[in-house]
Write a protein that holds these residues in place. Structure first.
Motif, PDB file in Angstrom:
ATOM      1  N   VAL A  74      38.976  68.645  28.519  1.00 52.01           N
ATOM      2  CA  VAL A  74      37.667  68.413  29.144  1.00 52.01           C
ATOM      3  C   VAL A  74      37.818  68.264  30.658  1.00 52.01           C
ATOM      4  O   VAL A  74      37.045  68.833  31.438  1.00 52.01           O
ATOM      5  CB  VAL A  74      36.970  67.172  28.535  1.00 52.01           C
ATOM      6  N   LEU A  75      38.817  67.513  31.075  1.00 53.42           N
ATOM      7  CA  LEU A  75      39.038  67.339  32.513  1.00 53.42           C
ATOM      8  C   LEU A  75      39.421  68.652  33.186  1.00 53.42           C
ATOM      9  O   LEU A  75      39.022  68.907  34.321  1.00 53.42           O
ATOM     10  CB  LEU A  75      40.123  66.282  32.762  1.00 53.42           C
ATOM     11  N   ALA A  76      40.172  69.495  32.497  1.00 55.42           N
ATOM     12  CA  ALA A  76      40.575  70.787  33.054  1.00 55.42           C
ATOM     13  C   ALA A  76      39.372  71.689  33.299  1.00 55.42           C
ATOM     14  O   ALA A  76      39.371  72.497  34.234  1.00 55.42           O
ATOM     15  CB  ALA A  76      41.569  71.475  32.128  1.00 55.42           C
ATOM     16  N   GLU A  77      38.344  71.525  32.480  1.00 57.37           N
ATOM     17  CA  GLU A  77      37.143  72.342  32.611  1.00 57.37           C
ATOM     18  C   GLU A  77      36.133  71.755  33.592  1.00 57.37           C
ATOM     19  O   GLU A  77      35.143  72.391  33.927  1.00 57.37           O
ATOM     20  CB  GLU A  77      36.485  72.514  31.245  1.00 57.37           C
ATOM     21  N   THR A  78      36.390  70.547  34.065  1.00 55.20           N
ATOM     22  CA  THR A  78      35.470  69.867  34.963  1.00 55.20           C
ATOM     23  C   THR A  78      35.708  70.325  36.400  1.00 55.20           C
ATOM     24  O   THR A  78      36.830  70.289  36.888  1.00 55.20           O
ATOM     25  CB  THR A  78      35.644  68.333  34.871  1.00 55.20           C
ATOM     26  N   GLU A  79      34.624  70.725  37.026  1.00 56.34           N
ATOM     27  CA  GLU A  79      34.721  71.194  38.404  1.00 56.34           C
ATOM     28  C   GLU A  79      35.094  70.040  39.330  1.00 56.34           C
ATOM     29  O   GLU A  79      34.565  68.929  39.227  1.00 56.34           O
ATOM     30  CB  GLU A  79      33.381  71.786  38.838  1.00 56.34           C
ATOM     31  N   GLY A  80      36.012  70.302  40.220  1.00 57.14           N
ATOM     32  CA  GLY A  80      36.420  69.297  41.195  1.00 57.14           C
ATOM     33  C   GLY A  80      37.602  68.446  40.758  1.00 57.14           C
ATOM     34  O   GLY A  80      38.082  67.621  41.522  1.00 57.14           O
ATOM     35  N   VAL A  81      38.062  68.627  39.526  1.00 56.32           N
ATOM     36  CA  VAL A  81      39.221  67.865  39.044  1.00 56.32           C
ATOM     37  C   VAL A  81      40.458  68.740  39.195  1.00 56.32           C
ATOM     38  O   VAL A  81      40.528  69.838  38.653  1.00 56.32           O
ATOM     39  CB  VAL A  81      39.045  67.441  37.569  1.00 56.32           C
ATOM     40  N   LEU A  82      41.408  68.242  39.951  1.00 54.76           N
ATOM     41  CA  LEU A  82      42.666  68.952  40.152  1.00 54.76           C
ATOM     42  C   LEU A  82      43.798  68.106  39.585  1.00 54.76           C
ATOM     43  O   LEU A  82      43.893  66.912  39.864  1.00 54.76           O
ATOM     44  CB  LEU A  82      42.912  69.208  41.636  1.00 54.76           C
ATOM     45  N   PHE A  83      44.664  68.719  38.811  1.00 59.51           N
ATOM     46  CA  PHE A  83      45.797  68.012  38.222  1.00 59.51           C
ATOM     47  C   PHE A  83      47.004  68.098  39.138  1.00 59.51           C
ATOM     48  O   PHE A  83      47.235  69.113  39.790  1.00 59.51           O
ATOM     49  CB  PHE A  83      46.167  68.613  36.862  1.00 59.51           C
ATOM     50  N   GLN A  84      47.776  67.029  39.158  1.00 54.24           N
ATOM     51  CA  GLN A  84      49.012  67.024  39.931  1.00 54.24           C
ATOM     52  C   GLN A  84      50.226  67.069  39.009  1.00 54.24           C
ATOM     53  O   GLN A  84      51.344  66.863  39.453  1.00 54.24           O
ATOM     54  CB  GLN A  84      49.067  65.793  40.828  1.00 54.24           C
ATOM     55  N   ALA A  85      49.973  67.329  37.739  1.00 52.80           N
ATOM     56  CA  ALA A  85      51.046  67.457  36.754  1.00 52.80           C
ATOM     57  C   ALA A  85      50.588  68.456  35.699  1.00 52.80           C
ATOM     58  O   ALA A  85      49.413  68.811  35.626  1.00 52.80           O
ATOM     59  CB  ALA A  85      51.339  66.108  36.115  1.00 52.80           C
ATOM     60  N   GLY A  86      51.510  68.886  34.877  1.00 53.20           N
ATOM     61  CA  GLY A  86      51.189  69.828  33.814  1.00 53.20           C
ATOM     62  C   GLY A  86      50.524  69.139  32.630  1.00 53.20           C
ATOM     63  O   GLY A  86      50.532  67.911  32.511  1.00 53.20           O
ATOM     64  N   ASP A  87      49.962  69.954  31.749  1.00 53.71           N
ATOM     65  CA  ASP A  87      49.275  69.420  30.571  1.00 53.71           C
ATOM     66  C   ASP A  87      50.144  68.480  29.733  1.00 53.71           C
ATOM     67  O   ASP A  87      49.677  67.411  29.342  1.00 53.71           O
ATOM     68  CB  ASP A  87      48.736  70.558  29.701  1.00 53.71           C
ATOM     69  N   PRO A  88      51.395  68.840  29.441  1.00 51.58           N
ATOM     70  CA  PRO A  88      52.206  67.932  28.613  1.00 51.58           C
ATOM     71  C   PRO A  88      52.410  66.550  29.254  1.00 51.58           C
ATOM     72  O   PRO A  88      52.352  65.524  28.561  1.00 51.58           O
ATOM     73  CB  PRO A  88      53.542  68.651  28.471  1.00 51.58           C
ATOM     74  N   GLU A  89      52.626  66.532  30.556  1.00 52.18           N
ATOM     75  CA  GLU A  89      52.819  65.257  31.247  1.00 52.18           C
ATOM     76  C   GLU A  89      51.535  64.430  31.239  1.00 52.18           C
ATOM     77  O   GLU A  89      51.564  63.215  31.043  1.00 52.18           O
ATOM     78  CB  GLU A  89      53.288  65.463  32.693  1.00 52.18           C
ATOM     79  N   LEU A  90      50.408  65.099  31.453  1.00 52.03           N
ATOM     80  CA  LEU A  90      49.122  64.398  31.441  1.00 52.03           C
ATOM     81  C   LEU A  90      48.808  63.841  30.059  1.00 52.03           C
ATOM     82  O   LEU A  90      48.366  62.699  29.925  1.00 52.03           O
ATOM     83  CB  LEU A  90      48.002  65.331  31.898  1.00 52.03           C
ATOM     84  N   ARG A  91      49.053  64.643  29.041  1.00 51.99           N
ATOM     85  CA  ARG A  91      48.802  64.180  27.672  1.00 51.99           C
ATOM     86  C   ARG A  91      49.671  62.974  27.339  1.00 51.99           C
ATOM     87  O   ARG A  91      49.204  62.015  26.729  1.00 51.99           O
ATOM     88  CB  ARG A  91      49.053  65.307  26.680  1.00 51.99           C
ATOM     89  N   ALA A  92      50.930  63.025  27.740  1.00 51.40           N
ATOM     90  CA  ALA A  92      51.846  61.905  27.466  1.00 51.40           C
ATOM     91  C   ALA A  92      51.385  60.644  28.193  1.00 51.40           C
ATOM     92  O   ALA A  92      51.417  59.545  27.620  1.00 51.40           O
ATOM     93  CB  ALA A  92      53.263  62.277  27.884  1.00 51.40           C
ATOM     94  N   ALA A  93      50.957  60.775  29.445  1.00 52.42           N
ATOM     95  CA  ALA A  93      50.501  59.617  30.218  1.00 52.42           C
ATOM     96  C   ALA A  93      49.228  59.030  29.603  1.00 52.42           C
ATOM     97  O   ALA A  93      49.107  57.801  29.458  1.00 52.42           O
ATOM     98  CB  ALA A  93      50.254  60.009  31.668  1.00 52.42           C
ATOM     99  N   ILE A  94      48.291  59.891  29.221  1.00 52.67           N
ATOM    100  CA  ILE A  94      47.044  59.424  28.610  1.00 52.67           C
ATOM    101  C   ILE A  94      47.334  58.761  27.274  1.00 52.67           C
ATOM    102  O   ILE A  94      46.786  57.702  26.958  1.00 52.67           O
ATOM    103  CB  ILE A  94      46.041  60.585  28.455  1.00 52.67           C
ATOM    104  N   ARG A  95      48.233  59.349  26.499  1.00 47.58           N
ATOM    105  CA  ARG A  95      48.614  58.782  25.203  1.00 47.58           C
ATOM    106  C   ARG A  95      49.188  57.376  25.388  1.00 47.58           C
ATOM    107  O   ARG A  95      48.819  56.446  24.675  1.00 47.58           O
ATOM    108  CB  ARG A  95      49.632  59.683  24.520  1.00 47.58           C
TER     109      ARG A  95
END
Length: 93
Positions: A18-39
């Motif tokens: 959902v965040l990846a599809e949100t305009e104006g949201v830029l990630f500073q890490a890859g999906d696996p790292e983000l998922r692990a941090a959120i988890r």
């Protein structure tokens, strides 16, 4: 914890999507790292209640003799002490 680890993983993945599809949201890490941090954050928050309950049980064990001999209701004492700690610590469950 009230959610299974698989459900937490699923929710973390959905949140990243959902965040990846949100305009104006830029990630500073890859999906696996983000998922692990959120988890990790989600599990920590979900375990707050478990840690609180364990602490209340430990506190009441110190008064086990008095509870038994004075015929006090353990469940009532547990709920009261738990509510007091929630209020004092401003815990959101």
């Amino acid at each position: 914890m009230k959610l299974s680890p698989a459900k937490v993983d699923q929710l973390a993945a959905m949140l990243v999507d959902v965040l990846a599809e949100t305009e104006g949201v830029l990630f500073q890490a890859g999906d696996p790292e983000l998922r692990a941090a959120i988890r990790e954050i989600m599990i920590d928050e979900l375990e707050v209640e478990d840690r609180l309950n364990a602490e209340v049980h430990r506190m009441l064990q110190a008064y086990k003799y008095e509870i038994t001999h004075e015929r006090l209701d353990y469940d009532t004492l547990f709920r009261r002490l738990r509510q007091r700690l929630i209020a004092e610590r401003k815990i959101v469950l």
